[in-house]
Design an enzyme around this catalytic site. Structure first.
Site, PDB file in Angstrom:
ATOM      1  N   LYS A   1       0.853  -1.192   0.000  1.00 38.06           N
ATOM      2  CA  LYS A   1       0.000   0.000   0.000  1.00 38.06           C
ATOM      3  C   LYS A   1       0.886   1.239   0.000  1.00 38.06           C
ATOM      4  O   LYS A   1       1.899   1.284   0.714  1.00 38.06           O
ATOM      5  CB  LYS A   1      -0.891   0.004   1.241  1.00 38.06           C
TER       6      LYS A   1
ATOM      7  N   ASP B   1      -0.643   0.025  -4.360  1.00 44.67           N
ATOM      8  CA  ASP B   1      -2.070   0.350  -4.318  1.00 44.67           C
ATOM      9  C   ASP B   1      -2.249   1.630  -3.503  1.00 44.67           C
ATOM     10  O   ASP B   1      -1.916   1.672  -2.322  1.00 44.67           O
ATOM     11  CB  ASP B   1      -2.818  -0.816  -3.655  1.00 44.67           C
TER      12      ASP B   1
ATOM     13  N   GLU C   1      -2.094   0.618  -8.597  1.00 47.64           N
ATOM     14  CA  GLU C   1      -3.539   0.372  -8.451  1.00 47.64           C
ATOM     15  C   GLU C   1      -4.260   1.576  -7.856  1.00 47.64           C
ATOM     16  O   GLU C   1      -3.787   2.175  -6.893  1.00 47.64           O
ATOM     17  CB  GLU C   1      -3.707  -0.854  -7.546  1.00 47.64           C
TER      18      GLU C   1
ATOM     19  N   GLU D   1     -11.873  -2.309  -8.350  1.00 50.01           N
ATOM     20  CA  GLU D   1     -12.542  -2.745  -7.121  1.00 50.01           C
ATOM     21  C   GLU D   1     -13.609  -1.757  -6.665  1.00 50.01           C
ATOM     22  O   GLU D   1     -14.483  -2.119  -5.882  1.00 50.01           O
ATOM     23  CB  GLU D   1     -11.523  -2.974  -6.004  1.00 50.01           C
TER      24      GLU D   1
ATOM     25  N   ASP E   1     -14.656  -7.142  -8.979  1.00 48.26           N
ATOM     26  CA  ASP E   1     -14.950  -7.816  -7.709  1.00 48.26           C
ATOM     27  C   ASP E   1     -16.335  -8.429  -7.863  1.00 48.26           C
ATOM     28  O   ASP E   1     -17.321  -7.721  -8.085  1.00 48.26           O
ATOM     29  CB  ASP E   1     -14.902  -6.757  -6.603  1.00 48.26           C
TER      30      ASP E   1
ATOM     31  N   HIS F   1     -10.460  -8.583  -7.520  1.00 50.77           N
ATOM     32  CA  HIS F   1     -10.183  -7.978  -6.220  1.00 50.77           C
ATOM     33  C   HIS F   1     -10.730  -8.843  -5.075  1.00 50.77           C
ATOM     34  O   HIS F   1     -11.922  -9.167  -5.052  1.00 50.77           O
ATOM     35  CB  HIS F   1     -10.870  -6.590  -6.176  1.00 50.77           C
TER      36      HIS F   1
END
Ligand code: MG
Length: 370
Positions: free
Chosen positions: A166, A195, A221, A247, A270, A297
């Site tokens: 992240k 992400d 992401e 997502e 997702d 996701h």
């Protein structure tokens, strides 16, 4: 195969471990279950989820406006039923309705698989025997550098082909430093994803992409808010780092807009948020026509089957949040996540535990509405 009983309930669990990103933290795993029983007694199980808010709204929508529409319907006609429910709720179309439709649609696919004796990955297409898996579970934003590096090494030792970190620390330089340390630890042949959970402005995303480029990222992401399709397209034109989104998109049409605009390198549908297996497959097949890969996701227990059903999937995401509700866990063999060979979704639910934690049961049968 007429539906004679439809039931919905919620299981609300605390996260197994702290999970944070640049915009959210995982408060609760709210899992909304739907069970559909057909004549003869077969029961299909579907589910959707939230990460802490709205689960009760989904359950109430199912109770008040959806479940009774299924009674007496032919369970094998999944497209017809999906459209019936979509049009019954389309005036409030959005996240809550997509999650409710998904729980029903997944139960229908499960039921169909059970009735035919076919696992979902074959029933839905049968394209790949296994798909690589990447680990998100050890890349959360709050982890310090040592924890991040140790986690990444552990992921590789556990057979993961990629690790995700992240980003969105206040300083881009700190993000870059964390990525360099992880790259150093995992070596050049493991894929490294980042992400941002749509934390950045377009300008900041460009700046960070430049800072990150030297770590050879597999994808960047959700760099920007999901509505900013033009911003994603501009970022792609600016950087060599592939951009992944999906997502936070709740309909197949939202994915189509990204594809039409050439604004994403990888799509991450997702199955719960996009409305079920039926629309998920449409997104994946449309992406294939645009020569775009998919990497679903979350929800690895189900996504492993969908990823293996289509030819253009590249990854399954490892987050073991549903582990407390399952009796067996995702199988990883020779570096690939392998789909269950059991009929239907093949998810090995811990029925006793689920029953113990279930709240808000809503049941409709061909005789009564409870
Ligand atoms: Mg993400």
């Amino acid at each position: 195969m007429r539906i004679v009983r439809a039931e919905a309930y919620l299981v609300d669990l605390d996260p197994l471990s702290k999970r944070t990103d640049a915009t959210l933290s995982f408060e609760k795993q709210e899992t909304i279950f739907v069970e559909l029983e057909a004549e003869g007694g077969l029961v299909g199980t579907g589910y959707a989820y939230t990460i802490g808010k709205g689960g009760r709204a989904v359950l109430e929508l199912l109770r008040s406006d959806v479940l009774h529409l299924l009674i007496g319907e032919e369970a094998r006609e999944i497209e017809a039923l999906w459209h019936k429910l979509y049009w019954a709720t389309h005036a409030i179309a959005g996240a809550i309705t997509s999650l409710a439709l998904a729980a029903v649609d997944i139960a229908l696919w499960d039921l169909k698989g059970l009735s035919l004796g076919e696992p979902l990955w074959l029933l839905a297409g049968g394209a790949q025997h296994g798909v690589p898996v990447y680990d998100t579970e050890h890349g959360w934003l709050h982890l310090d550098l040592g924890e991040l590096v140790d986690g990444a090494k552990g992921s590789v030792a556990n057979g993961m082909s990629g690790v995700k970190v992240k980003v969105g620390r206040p300083s881009g330089e700190e993000d870059a430093e964390r990525l360099s340390a992880v790259r150093e630890a995992i070596g050049p042949s493991i894929d490294l994803m980042v992400d941002a959970n749509h934390a950045f402005t377009a300008a900041e995303a460009r700046r960070r992409a430049l800072l990150f480029e030297k770590t050879n990222l597999y994808w960047f992401e959700e760099p920007l808010p999901p509505d900013d399709i033009a911003g994603h397209r501009e970022l792609l034109a600016f950087t060599a780092v592939p951009v992944a989104v999906g997502e936070s998109l709740y309909s197949p049409g939202a994915f189509q807009q990204y594809l039409n605009a050439r604004a994403a390198s990888v799509l991450q549908p997702d199955v719960a948020r996009v409305g079920g297996v039926t629309p998920w497959l449409k997104v994946a097949h449309t992406a294939e026509l645009f020569n775009v890969k998919v990497a679903p996701h979350f929800l690895m227990e189900l996504h492993v089957s969908l990823a293996c059903a289509v030819p253009n999937s590249v990854y399954v995401e490892y987050i073991p949040q549903l582990a407390p509700l399952c009796l067996s866990q995702l199988e990883i063999r020779d570096g690939l996540a392998v789909p269950p060979s059991l009929p239907g979704t093949g998810i090995d639910w811990d029925r006793e535990r689920i029953s113990h934690f279930a709240i808000g049961r809503a049941v409709v049968t061909n005789k009564s509405r409870l």
